[in-house]
Design a protein around this motif. Structure first.
Motif, mmCIF file in Angstrom:
data_model
loop_
_atom_site.group_PDB
_atom_site.id
_atom_site.type_symbol
_atom_site.label_atom_id
_atom_site.label_comp_id
_atom_site.label_asym_id
_atom_site.label_seq_id
_atom_site.Cartn_x
_atom_site.Cartn_y
_atom_site.Cartn_z
ATOM 1 N N SER A 174 4.284 -2.116 -9.138
ATOM 2 C CA SER A 174 2.870 -2.409 -9.326
ATOM 3 C C SER A 174 2.384 -3.365 -8.237
ATOM 4 C CB SER A 174 2.641 -3.021 -10.708
ATOM 5 O OG SER A 174 1.275 -3.305 -10.887
ATOM 6 N N VAL A 175 2.252 -2.832 -7.037
ATOM 7 C CA VAL A 175 1.729 -3.604 -5.916
ATOM 8 C C VAL A 175 0.573 -2.822 -5.302
ATOM 9 C CG1 VAL A 175 3.865 -4.844 -5.373
ATOM 10 C CG2 VAL A 175 3.456 -2.617 -4.346
ATOM 11 N N SER A 176 -0.343 -3.547 -4.700
ATOM 12 C CA SER A 176 -1.519 -2.892 -4.140
ATOM 13 C C SER A 176 -1.170 -2.165 -2.852
ATOM 14 C CB SER A 176 -2.619 -3.917 -3.868
ATOM 15 O OG SER A 176 -2.272 -4.739 -2.775
ATOM 16 N N ALA A 177 -1.976 -1.178 -2.537
ATOM 17 C CA ALA A 177 -1.798 -0.436 -1.292
ATOM 18 C C ALA A 177 -1.972 -1.363 -0.092
ATOM 19 C CB ALA A 177 -2.787 0.719 -1.224
ATOM 20 N N LEU A 178 -2.875 -2.323 -0.198
ATOM 21 C CA LEU A 178 -3.093 -3.262 0.899
ATOM 22 C C LEU A 178 -1.848 -4.114 1.149
ATOM 23 C CD1 LEU A 178 -4.999 -4.394 3.009
ATOM 24 C CD2 LEU A 178 -5.873 -5.981 1.283
ATOM 25 N N LEU A 179 -1.194 -4.550 0.081
ATOM 26 C CA LEU A 179 0.024 -5.340 0.230
ATOM 27 C C LEU A 179 1.118 -4.510 0.891
ATOM 28 C CD1 LEU A 179 1.105 -8.155 -0.399
ATOM 29 C CD2 LEU A 179 1.925 -7.276 -2.569
ATOM 30 N N VAL A 180 1.280 -3.281 0.465
ATOM 31 C CA VAL A 180 2.280 -2.392 1.060
ATOM 32 C C VAL A 180 1.925 -2.108 2.520
ATOM 33 C CG1 VAL A 180 3.327 -0.097 0.936
ATOM 34 C CG2 VAL A 180 2.941 -1.405 -1.154
ATOM 35 N N LEU A 181 0.649 -1.955 2.815
ATOM 36 C CA LEU A 181 0.219 -1.730 4.192
ATOM 37 C C LEU A 181 0.600 -2.916 5.083
ATOM 38 C CD1 LEU A 181 -1.316 -0.013 6.287
ATOM 39 C CD2 LEU A 181 -3.393 -1.225 5.580
ATOM 40 N N THR A 182 0.444 -4.136 4.586
ATOM 41 C CA THR A 182 0.831 -5.300 5.396
ATOM 42 C C THR A 182 2.335 -5.310 5.626
ATOM 43 O OG1 THR A 182 1.030 -6.808 3.493
ATOM 44 C CG2 THR A 182 -1.121 -6.691 4.600
ATOM 45 N N PHE B 2 7.476 -14.960 13.981
ATOM 46 C CA PHE B 2 6.398 -14.054 13.561
ATOM 47 C C PHE B 2 6.246 -14.031 12.042
ATOM 48 C CE2 PHE B 2 6.761 -11.738 17.727
ATOM 49 C CZ PHE B 2 5.459 -11.970 18.123
ATOM 50 N N SER B 3 7.356 -14.064 11.343
ATOM 51 C CA SER B 3 7.337 -14.020 9.886
ATOM 52 C C SER B 3 6.645 -15.254 9.303
ATOM 53 C CB SER B 3 8.770 -13.919 9.374
ATOM 54 O OG SER B 3 8.798 -13.943 7.981
ATOM 55 N N ILE B 4 7.014 -16.408 9.777
ATOM 56 C CA ILE B 4 6.407 -17.649 9.286
ATOM 57 C C ILE B 4 4.938 -17.721 9.690
ATOM 58 C CG2 ILE B 4 6.481 -20.163 9.470
ATOM 59 C CD1 ILE B 4 9.595 -19.805 9.700
ATOM 60 N N ALA B 5 4.630 -17.296 10.912
ATOM 61 C CA ALA B 5 3.230 -17.261 11.346
ATOM 62 C C ALA B 5 2.428 -16.299 10.465
ATOM 63 C CB ALA B 5 3.141 -16.844 12.808
ATOM 64 N N GLY B 6 3.050 -15.164 10.112
ATOM 65 C CA GLY B 6 2.383 -14.200 9.239
ATOM 66 C C GLY B 6 2.060 -14.774 7.875
ATOM 67 N N LEU B 7 2.957 -15.608 7.365
ATOM 68 C CA LEU B 7 2.690 -16.278 6.083
ATOM 69 C C LEU B 7 1.426 -17.128 6.162
ATOM 70 C CD1 LEU B 7 6.136 -17.586 4.810
ATOM 71 C CD2 LEU B 7 4.629 -15.970 3.677
ATOM 72 N N TYR B 8 1.342 -17.937 7.200
ATOM 73 C CA TYR B 8 0.185 -18.823 7.340
ATOM 74 C C TYR B 8 -1.099 -18.046 7.629
ATOM 75 C CZ TYR B 8 3.235 -22.823 7.016
ATOM 76 O OH TYR B 8 4.135 -23.755 6.555
ATOM 77 N N ILE B 9 -0.993 -16.999 8.427
ATOM 78 C CA ILE B 9 -2.173 -16.165 8.710
ATOM 79 C C ILE B 9 -2.677 -15.525 7.419
ATOM 80 C CG2 ILE B 9 -2.899 -14.007 9.822
ATOM 81 C CD1 ILE B 9 -1.069 -14.875 12.202
ATOM 82 N N THR B 10 -1.744 -15.038 6.595
ATOM 83 C CA THR B 10 -2.133 -14.432 5.317
ATOM 84 C C THR B 10 -2.819 -15.455 4.419
ATOM 85 O OG1 THR B 10 -0.310 -12.860 5.465
ATOM 86 C CG2 THR B 10 -1.288 -13.191 3.292
ATOM 87 N N LEU B 11 -2.248 -16.638 4.334
ATOM 88 C CA LEU B 11 -2.842 -17.681 3.480
ATOM 89 C C LEU B 11 -4.237 -18.075 3.934
ATOM 90 C CD1 LEU B 11 0.251 -19.974 2.938
ATOM 91 C CD2 LEU B 11 -0.909 -18.600 1.207
ATOM 92 N N VAL B 12 -4.440 -18.187 5.236
ATOM 93 C CA VAL B 12 -5.723 -18.645 5.763
ATOM 94 C C VAL B 12 -6.765 -17.532 5.782
ATOM 95 C CG1 VAL B 12 -6.884 -19.541 7.829
ATOM 96 C CG2 VAL B 12 -4.691 -20.492 7.126
ATOM 97 N N PHE B 13 -6.407 -16.361 6.281
ATOM 98 C CA PHE B 13 -7.385 -15.299 6.490
ATOM 99 C C PHE B 13 -7.469 -14.277 5.358
ATOM 100 C CE2 PHE B 13 -6.355 -16.726 10.832
ATOM 101 C CZ PHE B 13 -7.629 -17.122 11.225
ATOM 102 N N PHE B 14 -6.419 -14.176 4.549
ATOM 103 C CA PHE B 14 -6.394 -13.197 3.466
ATOM 104 C C PHE B 14 -5.928 -13.843 2.162
ATOM 105 C CE2 PHE B 14 -5.308 -11.072 7.495
ATOM 106 C CZ PHE B 14 -6.393 -10.221 7.616
ATOM 107 N N PRO B 15 -6.635 -14.842 1.676
ATOM 108 C CA PRO B 15 -6.166 -15.567 0.486
ATOM 109 C C PRO B 15 -6.053 -14.684 -0.762
ATOM 110 C CG PRO B 15 -8.383 -16.262 1.079
ATOM 111 C CD PRO B 15 -7.894 -15.369 2.174
ATOM 112 N N THR B 16 -6.913 -13.693 -0.912
ATOM 113 C CA THR B 16 -6.813 -12.832 -2.091
ATOM 114 C C THR B 16 -5.549 -11.970 -2.031
ATOM 115 O OG1 THR B 16 -8.247 -11.176 -1.049
ATOM 116 C CG2 THR B 16 -9.299 -12.750 -2.525
ATOM 117 N N LEU B 17 -5.167 -11.593 -0.840
ATOM 118 C CA LEU B 17 -3.917 -10.857 -0.668
ATOM 119 C C LEU B 17 -2.734 -11.767 -0.994
ATOM 120 C CD1 LEU B 17 -2.646 -8.173 0.315
ATOM 121 C CD2 LEU B 17 -2.563 -9.189 2.584
ATOM 122 N N ALA B 18 -2.792 -13.008 -0.554
ATOM 123 C CA ALA B 18 -1.714 -13.967 -0.822
ATOM 124 C C ALA B 18 -1.567 -14.247 -2.318
ATOM 125 C CB ALA B 18 -1.973 -15.263 -0.067
#
Length: 135
Positions: A106-114, A18-34
């Motif tokens: 200094s991290v965004s609320a969205l990053l903490v939410l993920t 799940f962790s590795i899949a989450g990395l790839y999902i973040t990169l593909v679907f949420f590039p600004t978050l990555a």
């Protein structure tokens, strides 16, 4: 003891996937978050990167010991026990830690939410694995 360690290792493998899949999902679907991970606050030393891959096993084995002590207090179906375990873990450990991280770094609320969602998922998935392997 064997049941505790075996269920912890199985949960660790599942959480790693799940962790590795989450990395790839973040990169593909949420590039600004990555992109936030390129901030200097995040280190990328090779030795420390290994902790990322060991973390699911440490968490799952620790939660397996917790499950073994706590499982008698859980009632209901397979799903109810897994959810209650995950929500308990989230309320006790993940929520306070995410509030601390958000208030101090200094991290965004969205990053903490993920991270919060990932922690919740860790608890629920491990609860399902433990209920199946160590009822």
């Amino acid at each position: 003891m064997t049941r505790i360690l075996l269920s912890g290792l199985v949960a660790g493998v599942i959480l790693s996937i799940f962790s590795i899949a989450g990395l790839y999902i973040t990169l593909v679907f949420f590039p600004t978050l990555a992109l936030q991970y390129f901030d200097p606050a995040f280190r990328s030393e090779a030795g420390r990167n290994m902790i990322y891959y060991v973390h699911p096993f440490i968490v799952s084995i620790a939660l397996s010991f917790f499950w073994n002590r706590f499982k008698g207090a859980l009632t209901g179906s397979f799903i109810a026990k897994g959810l209650e375990f995950g929500l308990s873990y989230t309320a006790i450990a993940i929520l306070p830690m995410m509030l601390l991280i958000y208030s101090a770094f200094s991290v965004s609320a969205l990053l903490v939410l993920t991270w919060f969602i990932y922690g919740l998922m860790q608890g629920i998935v491990t609860g399902f694995v433990f209920e199946k392997m160590n009822p």
